[in-house]
Structures are given as C-alpha cells and as structure tokens.
Design a protein around this motif. Structure first.
Motif, PDB file in Angstrom:
ATOM      1  N   LEU B 115      86.563   3.874 -21.453  1.00  0.00           N
ATOM      2  CA  LEU B 115      85.524   3.585 -20.900  1.00  0.00           C
ATOM      3  C   LEU B 115      85.555   2.360 -20.876  1.00  0.00           C
ATOM      4  N   LEU B 116      85.034   2.152 -22.278  1.00  0.00           N
ATOM      5  CA  LEU B 116      84.281   1.041 -22.580  1.00  0.00           C
ATOM      6  C   LEU B 116      85.624   0.252 -23.183  1.00  0.00           C
ATOM      7  N   GLN B 117      86.852   0.514 -22.524  1.00  0.00           N
ATOM      8  CA  GLN B 117      87.710  -1.222 -22.543  1.00  0.00           C
ATOM      9  C   GLN B 117      87.543  -1.405 -20.754  1.00  0.00           C
ATOM     10  N   THR B 118      87.629  -0.284 -19.746  1.00  0.00           N
ATOM     11  CA  THR B 118      87.121  -1.138 -18.791  1.00  0.00           C
ATOM     12  C   THR B 118      86.381  -0.824 -18.053  1.00  0.00           C
ATOM     13  N   LEU B 119      85.535  -0.688 -18.617  1.00  0.00           N
ATOM     14  CA  LEU B 119      83.996  -1.517 -18.962  1.00  0.00           C
ATOM     15  C   LEU B 119      83.913  -3.105 -19.216  1.00  0.00           C
ATOM     16  N   ARG B 178      79.936  -7.209 -18.308  1.00  0.00           N
ATOM     17  CA  ARG B 178      80.981  -5.868 -19.236  1.00  0.00           C
ATOM     18  C   ARG B 178      80.203  -5.607 -20.426  1.00  0.00           C
ATOM     19  N   GLY B 179      79.609  -5.320 -20.784  1.00  0.00           N
ATOM     20  CA  GLY B 179      78.880  -4.537 -21.922  1.00  0.00           C
ATOM     21  C   GLY B 179      78.885  -5.386 -23.537  1.00  0.00           C
ATOM     22  N   ASN B 250      86.657   0.913 -11.710  1.00  0.00           N
ATOM     23  CA  ASN B 250      88.061   0.494 -11.246  1.00  0.00           C
ATOM     24  C   ASN B 250      87.067  -0.755 -10.270  1.00  0.00           C
ATOM     25  N   LEU B 251      86.169  -0.282  -9.210  1.00  0.00           N
ATOM     26  CA  LEU B 251      85.300  -1.300  -8.068  1.00  0.00           C
ATOM     27  C   LEU B 251      84.994  -2.548  -9.111  1.00  0.00           C
ATOM     28  N   VAL B 252      83.853  -2.150 -10.044  1.00  0.00           N
ATOM     29  CA  VAL B 252      83.668  -3.674 -10.760  1.00  0.00           C
ATOM     30  C   VAL B 252      84.321  -4.125 -11.445  1.00  0.00           C
ATOM     31  N   ARG B 253      85.576  -4.112 -11.133  1.00  0.00           N
ATOM     32  CA  ARG B 253      86.148  -5.174 -11.663  1.00  0.00           C
ATOM     33  C   ARG B 253      86.480  -5.949 -10.199  1.00  0.00           C
ATOM     34  N   LEU B 254      85.987  -5.342  -9.310  1.00  0.00           N
ATOM     35  CA  LEU B 254      85.672  -7.164  -8.387  1.00  0.00           C
ATOM     36  C   LEU B 254      84.724  -7.325  -8.985  1.00  0.00           C
ATOM     37  N   PRO B 255      83.977  -8.865  -7.786  1.00  0.00           N
ATOM     38  CA  PRO B 255      82.896  -9.368  -8.546  1.00  0.00           C
ATOM     39  C   PRO B 255      81.321  -8.638  -8.469  1.00  0.00           C
ATOM     40  N   ASP B 256      80.946  -8.832  -8.306  1.00  0.00           N
ATOM     41  CA  ASP B 256      79.384  -8.245  -8.839  1.00  0.00           C
ATOM     42  C   ASP B 256      79.064  -7.429  -7.111  1.00  0.00           C
ATOM     43  N   PHE B 271      75.235   1.259 -17.398  1.00  0.00           N
ATOM     44  CA  PHE B 271      74.452   1.887 -18.243  1.00  0.00           C
ATOM     45  C   PHE B 271      75.708   3.436 -18.655  1.00  0.00           C
ATOM     46  N   PHE B 272      75.234   3.868 -17.272  1.00  0.00           N
ATOM     47  CA  PHE B 272      75.669   5.719 -17.796  1.00  0.00           C
ATOM     48  C   PHE B 272      77.469   5.532 -18.475  1.00  0.00           C
ATOM     49  N   THR B 273      78.073   4.836 -17.802  1.00  0.00           N
ATOM     50  CA  THR B 273      79.424   4.509 -18.187  1.00  0.00           C
ATOM     51  C   THR B 273      79.452   4.154 -19.750  1.00  0.00           C
ATOM     52  N   ILE B 274      78.209   4.146 -20.347  1.00  0.00           N
ATOM     53  CA  ILE B 274      78.116   3.505 -22.316  1.00  0.00           C
ATOM     54  C   ILE B 274      77.423   4.389 -22.174  1.00  0.00           C
TER      55      ILE B 274
END
Lengths: 336, 367, 358
Positions: B115-119, B178-179, B250-256, B271-274
């Motif tokens: 999760l952290l790496q993806t974020l 990106r956290g 996976n979608l956040v890899r796209l521009p905001d 927030f939820f990811t962290i």
C-alpha cells in the motif's frame, strides 16, 4: 569571485557564528552536572587558581569535552553541508543516509573481534563510513536526485535499519560487546579524553581540507553538469572527492563520539539561511555553527537529568527530528 | 525502462484497456454471472495461487520441524487434536501459534508495504521506515524495563503504534503528495523513539534489558496468543479493504485531475491508505516486534510475479507470510537448540538483497 | 491451556498406572495395555502404550524418566509447593530438573541436584564460567531473553525452576511441560529465593545447613579482615561516561556491607528496587569516592578492562585508585549471579583481594 565571497552578508554570518560559538563554549565550560562549579570557579581555574575539585572538573572533564565537541561539530557540520550540496538534497544528512550507521556498525564489528572502545582504531570507523557513504551516493547517483530528495532518504533509512540489524546480530551473539557498546551506540562526548581522540584529529583535518578544496567545484556543479564541465570541472572526480571527504569527516567524528544524528541536517540548513545557498559560504558558516550545535546539545545533556547525563545522541535527535518534520511540512522542499 | 515501471500515460492505457476493448481482453479472465461480469487478471491470479501453494508447503514444514522431531503424519494428526498430549502441545500450542503469528505478521507487513509503495510510487517506502515499528519497540521496551505497567509488551506495542500513527498524522498535516510528508515525518519521529529505546536499554538493569531484547529485533518465540488472534482477525478484515484500496490507488497513478474525474476522492483515499497500512503494521509489530525487510521485499516479489497491471495486495500478503515463516523456520532449526530471532534472519538475508536492490535500481524509476 | 496441562498430568498418571501394571506382571503383553490407554484418553494411542512398558526397562526412551520418577514414588507421593502462581504439585524427588534461571541453577547444584537443562548466561553460549565445570553435560534450553520451549520438552524435565519475572502466559506453557516453580523472591532476597528452590527440590534442611555454615564463614572473614569502622566501599561498573553504582539488591553489595564496609549514600538510596544507578556524570565522582572500589568488568582479565578506566584522568583522581584499593571483579558473578555457590565465590574474591587487618 573574491568580492562576492566576502560579501557583507558573509561577514555578518561569520561574525554571528563566531559570537555564538564563543557564548556556547563559555556555557560548556561553566555549566555541568556539578552545579557548584560555575563561571566564577572556571575563571579562577583558568587563571591557575581554584581548589582541586574545580580544577579536576574544569580541566579534566569540561575542557576535553568542549574541545571534542568542537571537533565533532566541525566534522559533522562540514560533512552535512558537503553532502547536501553534492546530492542537491536538503535531507542528505550523514545520519539519515546511513553513513554514521555504517561507521558505527564497523566499530561494533571490530569490538566483537576483540578491539576495545578505549583504543578504537579510527580507520575502522572511516572504512565503515566510506562504505555507508558509497552505498548512499551509489543509490543516489547524485545527479538524479534533484527530482526526488525523499528517495535518497528512504534508501538511507533502509540501509540504516539493515546496519542496525547487523549490529543486533553481533550484540546477540556477543554479550561482552553488547555491554561495552550499549552506551557508545547512542553517541556521547562525555568521558572521552584528549589522548584517545588524538589519532582521529589528523584524519578530521584532512577531511576538512578536502572539503574546502571541493567547495569551488561544488559551487560550479550547482549550476548544472554541463556548465560545470564547461567551466573545466570534472563532476565525477568532484563526487568521488565528496565521498572521501564525508567518509573521513564522519568516520573521525564517529570514532570520537559514536553516532550522532541530525547535526549534519540542522547545521547546513541554518548556515544557508544565514548566508544563502552558495556552498563556498555555507560550508564556512556550517563549520563554525557545527560546534555550537553539538556543544549546546551537550550542555543540555548534562543538566536535563542531573546527576546522570542524558546521552548527546538522544538530545540531538530530540532537537533534530522536529526540525526535519518542519522542513518536510514546509509546502515544497527547498531545492538546492 | 523496466517493465515494472509505468509512466502515467501507460497506466492510463492499462486501466482503460478493458473498458475500451471490445471482445475478450488479453491477459484477463472474464467471469459472468448473468448480468454481472468480473474481469480477473490472469497473471495476478496465477501468482496468488503459486504463492498460496508455497504458503501451504511452508506451514506444513513449520509445523513438522523443530527441536523435537515429530513425524509429518503425527504432526498432522496432532494438528487435529489426535495423538500424544505432548505432541499436540508442541504442534498446536507452540508451533501453530508461531506459524500463525509469523504468517499473519508477514502478510500484514507485506500488505502495508504494498500500500505504502503504491501510494508513494516509491519502491523504497516500507513500514520499517515510517516510525511505527520504532514506536512499538520503544513502548514494548518501556513496559519491560522502565515503566511499571500492567499492560503486556504486546499491548504496549500496539498502543505505541497507534500513538505514533496519530502523532505522525497530526504533525505531518496530512499525507501530502504521494504520502511523502507522512513518510518523512514518521522517519523523524521514529528516530526519536529509536533514541529513547537506546536510552532505556542503556539505563535498564541488564536482566531487564535481556528480557526486552526480543522486542528490539523482532521474534516469534512465545508470542501472546491473544494478540496473534487479534492480528489474524485484523488481517482477515483488512485484506479485502486493502484489495479495494489497492484498486483505487491504481487510478491515482493518473494525474489528480483525471483520477478525480474517474470518481476517486484522492485525499480521502490517501488518508485511508495510510490508516490501513499503519494499522496493519501496528498489529504486526504488536505480535512480532520490528521484523524488517518483509515490507520491502514482499511487495517486490508480488509485483514480479503478478505483473504491472494490478496492485498486488494478495500476492504481497502471501509473499510476506512465506518470507516470515521461512525466516522463522530457518532461525529455529539451523542452530537448534539455539534459536535465532526471526528479525535477525530477515535482516541478515535481507541485507545483501537490499544492497543489491539499492545499487541496481536505475535512477528515476517510479512505480 | 489449563485443561491441556490437566490432561497432560492425567496422562502422566495414566502412564504411571500402566507402568505399574507392567511392573506387576513383566510378561504383560502390549495388547492389554493399549486398550486401557485408549479408553482413558482418546488422544493416546499406540505410541504411548508402546512407550510405557519400555519405560520400565529402558530409561533412554523419551518418556521414560518422567514415568519412572512418578512410578518409584507412586503417583500420590508428591509435595505441594506454594509459588507465585499458586500451589504446584512437584515430584517428591525430582530426577530431571530444568533451571530457567541462573540463581536456580546455582542453588540446585549447591544442593547436589544436577540439572539436565539450563539457560546460557548472558555472557556466553553456555552457563556462567564459575559453575560450568560442575554441570558438564547440561543442555542449553534458552538464553536470558528467550526460552526454547521445544528444547525444554526435549530435555524431558519432571520439574522446572524459573525466575520470578516469568509472566503468566509463559508460566502456563511451561507448566504444560512439567510442574513449574515461579518463586516469589528474586535476587534481592536471594536467600529466600534459594529457600523456595530448595523446598521444591526437597532439600530445605540442606540449604539451611549450608546457609548456617556460610554465616560462620562470613563471620570468620569479618574477624580476619577486621575492617576499620567507617571504611567505605562500593561496587561499581566503570563506563567511559562515568560510574554506575550497584545497590543492596545485589548479594555482593550486601556482602561487602556485612563485612564491615560502609556503602556510599547513592548506593543506599537505591534501596532494593533497582540493581544499579544510571551512569552518573563524571562530575559527580565525589559521590562514589570510597576507600575500596570493586569494579565489575566483563572482560576475562579485569586488569585489561581497568586499563581503559585508568587512562581517564577522572578515574586516577579516585581515593581508592591512589591507595591501590581498586579490585577488578567479574561482573557476571558480582552483578547478576546469585545462589549459594555465587555467594561463596564472591566471598572468596573479597577475602583474596582485601588484605586482612589493615
């Protein structure tokens, strides 16, 4: 060049740093765990008078640790300034990048192999620092870092935690080492005598000399690789020089005082805030500010938990970590 | 460019591919239930199955080996409460707790790392370096050596993890792009906790320091059954959440802007990811202490096996479980009857891997 | 867990019965014992049954010693011992003892019970050097930080002695293996802790006799040394940052006080809660500047360890150092070991290094 270097801002910066250093040195001599010995007694001792107790406390305890604190501060301040400039990363700090951890791990290994902390070989600490430094900078590949300062820090954190684990393994299997080292690994300048740190001093001065030589090429490098090459600099050579210089500085500091973090982070940032980002000036001011930071932390370490002393490494982490957080909180990382 | 990495445009292509493609998308399985259909990434599923198989094998091996020799069949019988009381005690009370604790802690760390790496789109982000385990260690050590508390070390570790997670959030003022802000704030606070731990250990009577030692390196010996259960339930509950979050990430890899237009509330997702990653890490360290490298290596293996299309939460969890169980198995059998704590094994094996990983990675590579 | 230990003990009792039956008629075929086992506990099948008869002849079998010990004294012949976690039934004469504490090891060996398993001391892979030659074949089943439960099981104990810091969950695991004694006392009241161990071993009177003899030895030593009233002494460890002073929790400190040395205030202030102070600042050296200094070191040769301390100006300022009254002693023995043998060894250290009638 000379005129820009000796600008008014620079002069003020140097004078301010020197003034601060003078005040902090006085504090370091006058404040300690034994609060019966204050400035008056120190003055008496320095004039050759004073009773035995004051003479011992001032001459055998406070003077050596003040001198050692100065050396350590110079080394870590210079190493931090150099590393931050070369990596173009305000977070590039010997502690965060695993350079100190490399050095400390090497010392732990050497003690496990039979060496004693009392006759610590400086070169062991330097080899460790060099390894840590080369990994950190190898990861960074220097040039790619402008884009992503955090990457280097994450790499350093991973490296540090791995090295810490290696130390743990040794400490697990060798309890004698564990006992000898557990006070050392936090970092402290108390109780080290001048004769035992002597071997580290020439190394430190050599590292400092290399650092000063590198200031100009680094300043050129800050303009970009192409410009620097155009100015006749050889970026690769400069980076190798930085690596060696940082290893010499951090290695000798670690040999003197154990791993102390955050000095190389806070000091260069303060220096740049005073005299601007030019490494030639920032380096000089960082060299002068480093001892102030270390000594100030050391003075705090003597008085926060009388009659015991809190290790310097703990105090520097307590001061440094919030500053790290502040840097990251500022909306965007200041690019170098 | 490495096949694992992905620019935003290629990510966009990957994500939209199944939508735009008419007919059978390549590399995907389509499950249809009447009106509903589900696209399954074939490679990711095969990877998960492969890792599941490895997990089962490792569970078997772990239950069957130890200082006391027990025949495989006997061990299996003992697992179902059949056989000698002594054997049942060894297999169920000692080994099963250990395997469950190790497997679940590994899975949690693997997921948290993924999760952290993806974020952060950074393959070096991992639960070891965000300060949570330092805090858990500091609290656990405090409960052993310094503070007289009725809380068991595990409970204190969990308290520490939660405290650190909230503190880091409060101080970092949110996840940041990106956290990063969160990661570095955690790193800084973690170093304070590290210093505090060292201080406590240096001051503690050496017998107490010895008792605290397992908490400073990560160990699976004699873990609290209550917390192993808590961790297991935590993993079971959070696994589906993590899978859903991973899909959104996976979608956040796209521009905001693009992600937002696809209906992702970016900040809430971060927030939820962290919170999710932090909770998983906290539960894992409450059981096993600070076991390093798992959160770094498990997602890496997951990605290699599952391919770039998905966020490999399940493969990372399974890989983490495998790594941890394998490390513990090695630690307690190699020099039997001397046991090497699992955290030491992961560090020793992970160290060279980390060096290789750091020095090999070409610069500028992102997730 | 509790139910498990109950089950385990009932199984032991069953085994004993089966063994008794086997003893009664040596020709008893395996076939008759097997069903009995199956009836009483579905869990026990062929392996237990086959092992039981074997136990009467071949003590080498894993289960054998346990079964045998119970057999000889008959199942009812156990003693009840009060422990930190309640009353525990222990075998009348324990045959296979495992000690999970260095003080328990020391006490057992002093009372003539040689444990089959013990933990390593914190300074080596084996037990502490001062006791190692007395327990040559001891199996190492853990270290001060962690217990290897399977190794404990492999040692097939019929009694386990631990220290008083064991938590309840660990205690339950241990008592599923064998009756486990968690004493209420520790190093701070080592004679009481040794008393608890001795009681569990059924050697209370032996320990009392030993302690009496030891008191006489101490009294003799005191007369011989004839330390002058007001002579001060302290046990310290010397760290580069400063000294660390030991307090009355440690038997060694109590002993030097009994022999007539006056402790420094900082040592007395510790009470019996903590074994030692934090590292004191070197500027506070006056607080430990006593006539006699026992410096605990972890190096094999104390003098090399002191070389480091002696290179520091502060150390050479000490009264004891100037008067050559600094004694390097083994830190393992002086700061963490306890028990009759350790007490004896510490006393010999003092008598050997402090000249009589100064």
């Amino acid at each position: 060049m000379a005129t820009t270097f000796l600008s008014r801002r620079m002069l003020i910066g140097v004078l301010a740093a020197l003034g601060l250093l003078a005040i902090v040195v006085l504090l370091s001599l006058g404040v300690g765990s034994d609060n019966t010995i204050g400035f008056a007694q120190v003055l008496a001792v320095l004039q050759g008078a004073g009773d035995d107790q004051s003479r011992m406390t001032v001459l055998d305890l406070r003077v050596p640790r003040t001198i050692i604190g100065c050396f350590v501060g110079v080394a870590l301040g210079a190493a931090g300034a150099l590393l931050q400039s070369a990596a173009r990363n305000p977070l590039a700090e010997p502690g965060l990048l695993g350079v100190s951890a490399g050095s400390a791990t090497a010392v732990v290994i050497s003690i496990a192999l039979g060496a004693s902390l009392d006759n610590l070989q400086v070169w062991i600490a330097i080899v460790g620092a060099l390894l840590g430094c080369s990994v950190a900078l190898g990861v960074a590949r220097m040039s790619g870092l402008g884009d992503d300062p955090i990457r280097l820090v994450l790499a350093g954190a991973a490296l540090s935690s791995m090295l810490a684990a290696v130390s743990s393994v040794i400490l697990l299997t060798d309890q004698r080492t564990a006992d000898e080292v557990r006070f050392w690994t936090i970092g402290a300048i108390a109780g080290r005598n001048l004769s035992s740190i002597q071997p580290a001093i020439p190394v430190l001065l050599l590292g400092l000399a290399v650092a000063l030589l590198l200031a100009r090429p680094l300043a050129a490098l800050a303009l970009g690789e192409k410009v620097a090459s155009g100015l006749g600099q050889r970026p690769k050579l400069v980076r190798t020089g930085v690596m060696i210089s940082v290893a010499l500085l951090v290695g000798s500091a670690t040999a003197m005082a154990g791993p102390i973090g955050f000095v190389g982070l806070v000091v260069p940032i303060a220096a740049r805030a005073i005299v601007g980002p030019d490494i030639r000036r920032a380096l000089i001011v960082a060299v002068l500010l480093g001892p102030s930071f270390v000594l100030l932390a050391d003075v705090l370490s003597r008085i926060v938990a009388r009659p015991t002393e809190t290790p310097l490494g703990v105090i520097s982490a307590l001061i440094g970590a919030p500053i790290l957080v502040l840097i990251v909180r500022s909306q965007r990382l200041p690019a170098l | 460019m490495d096949r694992l990495s992905m620019t935003s445009t290629s990510a966009a292509h990957d994500v939209s591919a199944p939508i735009l493609f008419n007919g059978r998308p390549a590399g995907l399985w389509v499950l249809r239930f009447g009106r509903f259909s589900l696209l399954l990434d074939r490679r990711a599923w095969l990877a998960s199955l492969l890792l599941l198989l490895a997990t089962i094998v490792l569970v078997g091996l772990s239950l069957g080996s130890g200082t006391v020799k027990i025949a495989p069949f006997e061990a299996l019988a003992a697992l179902f409460n059949q056989g000698e009381t002594k054997t049942i005690f060894i297999v169920r009370d000692l080994r099963l707790t250990r395997v469950l604790g190790g497997g679940m802690a590994g899975a949690a760390l693997g997921m948290a790392g993924c999760l952290l790496q993806t974020l952060s789109r950074n393959r070096l982000a991992n639960p070891d370096t965000i300060g949570i385990d330092n805090a858990a260690t500091a609290f656990a050590v405090a409960s052993v050596v310094a503070v007289s508390t009725t809380l068991a070390p595990s409970a204190m570790a969990l308290t520490g993890a939660i405290t650190m997670l909230s503190l880091t959030f409060a101080l970092s003022g949110g996840a940041g792009t990106r956290g990063y802000r969160f990661l570095i704030t955690g790193l800084g606070l973690g170093s304070i906790c590290g210093a505090a731990t060292n201080l406590m250990l240096a001051r503690a009577p050496i017998d107490a320091a010895n008792t605290a030692f397992p908490w400073t390196v990560g160990s699976l010996n004699n873990r609290s059954g209550v917390f192993v259960n808590l961790l297991a339930w935590g993993v079971v509950v959070m696994l589906p959440l993590a899978v859903i979050v991973g899909k959104r990430l996976n979608l956040v890899r796209l521009p905001d802007a693009v992600a937002q237009s696809l209906g992702v509330r970016v900040n809430r997702l971060r927030f939820f990811t962290i919170v999710l990653a932090g909770s998983l890490t906290g539960l894992a360290v409450a059981v096993a202490g600070p076991v390093g490298m798992i959160g770094l290596a498990a997602p890496e293996l997951g990605r290699r096996l599952a391919g770039p299309r998905t966020v490999p939460i399940v493969p990372a969890a399974l890989a983490g479980a495998c790594f941890t169980m394998l490390a513990d198995l090695l630690g307690r059998t190699l020099f039997s009857p001397t046991e090497i704590p699992v955290g030491i094994v992961t560090a020793l094996v992970g160290g060279p891997y980390l060096l290789w990983f750091l020095l090999r990675t070409p610069r500028g590579k992102q997730l | 867990m509790t139910s498990l230990s109950v089950r385990f003990r009932s199984l032991l009792a069953l085994l004993a019965l089966v063994t008794l039956a086997a003893c009664g008629s040596t020709s008893a075929p395996t076939a008759t014992t097997a069903p009995a086992a199956t009836e009483a506990s579905a869990a026990t099948t062929a392996p237990a049954a086959t092992e039981a008869p074997a136990a009467t002849e071949a003590p080498a079998a894993t289960e054998a010693p346990t079964a045998e010990a119970t057999t000889e004294t008959s199942a009812s012949d156990t003693r009840s011992i009060e422990t930190r976690y309640g009353t525990v039934e222990v075998p009348a004469t324990p045959a296979r003892l495992v000690t999970l504490d260095e003080g328990a090891l020391d006490t057992a060996v002093a009372l003539g019970v040689i444990p089959v398993g013990g933990i390593s001391s914190r300074l080596s892979d084996g037990v502490a050097p001062y006791i190692a030659d007395k327990v040559p074949g001891i199996a190492i089943v853990g270290n001060p930080g962690e217990i290897n439960f399977e190794a404990v099981i492999a040692a097939t104990p019929d009694l386990i002695l631990t220290h008083n810091r064991i938590d309840e969950e660990t205690y339950k695991k241990l008592s599923a293996i064998a009756p486990t004694i968690v004493p209420t006392n520790g190093i701070g009241a080592w004679k009481d802790a040794a008393g608890e161990y001795a009681e569990a071993l059924g050697k209370t009177s032996e320990l009392e006799a030993w302690l009496k003899a030891f008191d006489v030895k101490v009294a003799d030593a005191k007369t011989k040394l004839a330390i002058k009233e007001g002579t001060t002494g302290a046990v310290i460890r010397w760290m580069p940052q400063g000294p660390l002073v030991m307090g009355r929790l440690l038997p060694a400190v109590v002993l030097i006080e009994e022999l007539g040395l006056t402790l420094p205030q900082v040592s007395i202030d510790l009470g019996t809660d903590a074994p030692h102070t934090d590292v004191l600042s070197l500027e506070q050296l006056a607080t430990v500047d006593t006539d006699w200094l026992f410096v605990a070191t972890f190096n094999a040769e104390g003098d090399t360890a002191l070389a480091g301390a002696r290179s520091q100006a502060a150390f050479s300022q000490l009264k004891a150092e100037k008067a050559k009254q600094v004694v390097a002693v083994n830190a393992q023995l002086w700061s963490s070991a306890f028990g009759p043998l350790a007490a004896d060894a510490i006393l010999s250290d003092i008598v050997a290094n402090v000249p009589a009638a100064q």
